[in-house]
Design a protein around this motif. Structure first.
Motif, PDB file in Angstrom:
ATOM      1  N   THR A  36       8.964  -1.566  -2.693  1.00 12.84           N
ATOM      2  CA  THR A  36       7.700  -2.326  -2.367  1.00 12.84           C
ATOM      3  C   THR A  36       7.882  -2.862  -0.725  1.00 12.84           C
ATOM      4  O   THR A  36       7.127  -3.379  -0.158  1.00 12.84           O
ATOM      5  CB  THR A  36       7.862  -4.186  -2.984  1.00 12.84           C
ATOM      6  N   ASP A  37       9.305  -2.444  -0.051  1.00 12.89           N
ATOM      7  CA  ASP A  37       9.517  -2.790   1.282  1.00 12.89           C
ATOM      8  C   ASP A  37       9.698  -1.376   2.033  1.00 12.89           C
ATOM      9  O   ASP A  37      10.647  -0.657   1.155  1.00 12.89           O
ATOM     10  CB  ASP A  37      10.294  -3.892   1.532  1.00 12.89           C
ATOM     11  N   ASP A  49      11.286  -5.025   5.499  1.00  9.81           N
ATOM     12  CA  ASP A  49       9.968  -5.684   5.511  1.00  9.81           C
ATOM     13  C   ASP A  49       8.815  -4.807   4.978  1.00  9.81           C
ATOM     14  O   ASP A  49       9.016  -3.670   4.386  1.00  9.81           O
ATOM     15  CB  ASP A  49       9.582  -5.782   7.332  1.00  9.81           C
ATOM     16  N   GLU A  50       7.877  -5.588   5.026  1.00 11.09           N
ATOM     17  CA  GLU A  50       6.495  -4.979   4.344  1.00 11.09           C
ATOM     18  C   GLU A  50       6.322  -3.575   4.957  1.00 11.09           C
ATOM     19  O   GLU A  50       6.412  -3.432   6.036  1.00 11.09           O
ATOM     20  CB  GLU A  50       5.307  -5.863   4.393  1.00 11.09           C
ATOM     21  N   HIS A  51       5.594  -2.736   4.269  1.00 15.89           N
ATOM     22  CA  HIS A  51       5.373  -1.280   4.793  1.00 15.89           C
ATOM     23  C   HIS A  51       4.489  -1.442   6.021  1.00 15.89           C
ATOM     24  O   HIS A  51       4.609  -0.817   6.927  1.00 15.89           O
ATOM     25  CB  HIS A  51       4.630  -0.365   3.658  1.00 15.89           C
ATOM     26  N   LYS A 102       4.361  -3.779   7.968  1.00 20.67           N
ATOM     27  CA  LYS A 102       5.000  -4.425   9.203  1.00 20.67           C
ATOM     28  C   LYS A 102       5.937  -3.494   9.998  1.00 20.67           C
ATOM     29  O   LYS A 102       6.563  -3.961  11.182  1.00 20.67           O
ATOM     30  CB  LYS A 102       5.663  -5.699   8.734  1.00 20.67           C
TER      31      LYS A 102
END
Length: 172
Positions: free
Chosen positions: A44-45, A91-93, A95
């Motif tokens: 997910t990250d 971090d999120e993809h 970002k």
């Protein structure tokens, strides 16, 4: 008494540079390996990891190091091996987009100067790190457009339909 005090002052002046520069890595030699998340299907990250071994000319071992990645400051984690460190950030993809990330590594003295510049709102680009590691992130792969289960189900339906229509023509 005055002579003893003068001797202490003179010795202190000669030994002061040794104490000041005692924990600064001289002529660092770095061997590094980097990793970044290749696909989004199982995570997910996005994770960026840099692992490196540091060798100093003055044989300094197990010093505290800090990393600056795009304005984020994090401590480098010491591993069980001597002079081996690891830095990771997630971090999120969206970002952490594809590209090359410059990881600037600072010792305690450099880190103090970095924090001082950040607190006063000054640019940190002029600060000289101990060394820099480049991490290339190719981006994430989101998987195929069609899932393999869907392709298998559609193939089975088409084969069944072709067999059913061929059987109908034989019976007619």
């Amino acid at each position: 008494m005055a002579a003893t005090c003068q001797i202490c002052v003179v010795l202190g002046l000669f030994l002061l540079p040794a104490f000041i520069y005692g924990d600064t890595c001289l002529a660092p030699v770095v061997k590094s390996q980097t990793y970044s998340t290749p696909e989004a299907v199982v995570s997910t990250d996005t994770v960026l990891i840099a692992e490196f071994t540091l060798t100093c000319k003055n044989n300094l071992k197990n010093i505290n190091l800090y990393a600056d990645i795009g304005g984020r400051t994090i401590p480098a984690t010491k591993t069980y091996e001597a002079n081996k460190y690891q830095i990771s950030i997630s971090d999120e993809h969206k970002k952490l987009p594809p590209g090359t990330y410059e990881i600037r590594i600072f010792d305690e003295e450099g880190f103090a100067a970095l924090r001082k510049a950040q607190r006063s709102g000054e640019s940190t680009d002029s600060l000289k790190p101990l060394f820099t590691i480049s991490l290339s992130h190719q981006g994430i792969w989101s998987g195929p457009v069609l899932q393999s289960e869907f392709v298998a189900a559609m193939t089975a339906i088409i084969v069944w339909w072709l067999a059913y229509t061929a059987r109908g023509k034989l019976l007619a």
